[in-house]
Write a protein that holds these residues in place. Sequence first.
Motif, mmCIF file in Angstrom:
data_model
loop_
_atom_site.group_PDB
_atom_site.id
_atom_site.type_symbol
_atom_site.label_atom_id
_atom_site.label_comp_id
_atom_site.label_asym_id
_atom_site.label_seq_id
_atom_site.Cartn_x
_atom_site.Cartn_y
_atom_site.Cartn_z
ATOM 1 N N ARG A 85 12.857 0.356 -6.060
ATOM 2 C CA ARG A 85 12.540 -0.760 -5.187
ATOM 3 C C ARG A 85 12.816 -2.079 -5.894
ATOM 4 N NH1 ARG A 85 9.943 3.633 -4.124
ATOM 5 N NH2 ARG A 85 9.240 4.127 -2.025
ATOM 6 N N PHE A 87 11.497 -5.874 -5.896
ATOM 7 C CA PHE A 87 10.418 -6.764 -5.485
ATOM 8 C C PHE A 87 10.996 -8.169 -5.439
ATOM 9 C CE2 PHE A 87 8.467 -3.059 -7.046
ATOM 10 C CZ PHE A 87 7.193 -2.981 -6.508
ATOM 11 N N LEU A 96 9.409 -6.169 -0.223
ATOM 12 C CA LEU A 96 9.690 -4.955 -0.964
ATOM 13 C C LEU A 96 10.886 -4.253 -0.330
ATOM 14 C CD1 LEU A 96 8.656 -3.196 -3.279
ATOM 15 C CD2 LEU A 96 7.154 -2.077 -1.637
ATOM 16 N N TYR A 110 4.539 -8.639 2.439
ATOM 17 C CA TYR A 110 3.157 -8.906 2.065
ATOM 18 C C TYR A 110 2.924 -10.412 2.037
ATOM 19 C CZ TYR A 110 3.489 -4.032 0.770
ATOM 20 O OH TYR A 110 3.686 -2.672 0.793
ATOM 21 N N TYR A 113 1.204 -12.840 -1.033
ATOM 22 C CA TYR A 113 1.308 -12.090 -2.280
ATOM 23 C C TYR A 113 2.440 -12.623 -3.149
ATOM 24 C CZ TYR A 113 -1.982 -8.394 -0.890
ATOM 25 O OH TYR A 113 -3.102 -7.687 -0.549
ATOM 26 N N GLY A 127 2.901 0.492 -12.972
ATOM 27 C CA GLY A 127 3.553 -0.128 -11.830
ATOM 28 C C GLY A 127 3.804 -1.605 -12.076
ATOM 29 N N ARG A 138 -1.385 -4.755 -7.962
ATOM 30 C CA ARG A 138 -0.549 -3.725 -8.590
ATOM 31 C C ARG A 138 0.133 -2.919 -7.501
ATOM 32 N NH1 ARG A 138 -1.735 2.011 -10.833
ATOM 33 N NH2 ARG A 138 -3.671 1.819 -9.683
ATOM 34 N N TYR A 139 1.409 -2.636 -7.721
ATOM 35 C CA TYR A 139 2.127 -1.684 -6.876
ATOM 36 C C TYR A 139 2.335 -0.443 -7.726
ATOM 37 C CZ TYR A 139 5.604 0.567 -3.982
ATOM 38 O OH TYR A 139 6.280 1.478 -3.215
ATOM 39 N N ASP A 140 1.841 0.698 -7.263
ATOM 40 C CA ASP A 140 1.849 1.919 -8.062
ATOM 41 C C ASP A 140 2.959 2.890 -7.690
ATOM 42 O OD1 ASP A 140 0.983 2.830 -5.609
ATOM 43 O OD2 ASP A 140 -0.919 3.632 -6.336
ATOM 44 N N SER A 143 1.785 2.012 -2.853
ATOM 45 C CA SER A 143 1.109 0.966 -2.094
ATOM 46 C C SER A 143 0.699 -0.181 -3.009
ATOM 47 C CB SER A 143 -0.122 1.531 -1.371
ATOM 48 O OG SER A 143 -1.051 2.015 -2.320
ATOM 49 N N VAL A 144 0.346 -1.312 -2.383
ATOM 50 C CA VAL A 144 -0.147 -2.473 -3.108
ATOM 51 C C VAL A 144 -1.670 -2.377 -3.177
ATOM 52 C CG1 VAL A 144 -0.361 -4.981 -3.104
ATOM 53 C CG2 VAL A 144 1.802 -3.922 -2.442
#
Length: 195
Positions: A85, A87, A96, A110, A113, A127, A138-140, A143-144
């Motif tokens: 991905r 960002f 994203l 988002y 953000y 992440g 945090r994006y893991d 999900s955020v």
Amino acid sequence: EQAISYDLIVDDADNGITYSAQFKTACVVNRRAYIGNVKQAGKAYGDRLLKTGPNQFDIYPEGNWIDVVINDGDYITEMVTYADRVFQFKRRNLYLLNVAEDTEFLEGQYLNYGIMHPSQVCVSSYGVLWVNEHGCFRYDGESVIDLSADRLKLSEFGITESAASIPGIAYSERLRKAFICPNLASSTDGWAYDF
């Protein structure tokens, strides 16, 4: 005999085609470079993203652009990559993009953000981590997550974003901690987040 130069390779002036660009942020994923907030052929595009062909990290064809969200009065401030991905951070929002296949698509948008400065985001083994005046996130890979939701009141968070106040976040793999500084220019205090 004519010497071969970089400009000769990447620009086709006779046909009006430009393959070079200036940019303010970049990331590399899946053997392609993605650049954002670009200037190409003398025109600035603050919200445009250009991509290269596979393994052509310095050639940016004019037609290889991705306009995720345009004419929103905002510009790209930083781009990082994690788990196939890209960002794309703007000052107010985060976009994203899934780049796992040959065709990119917008996977998430988002609101609030976004970040103002590149120092507000880092990539860790947990992440992507970033901080803004609304919290720490945090994006893991799926999900955020709002890391500050249950741990920190926004009124006590103390982060403001401006040209004079530059927040920052960093991650230590050895300590497994994220370090957040409300103002890199003048703060001597901050927070640590344990993973």
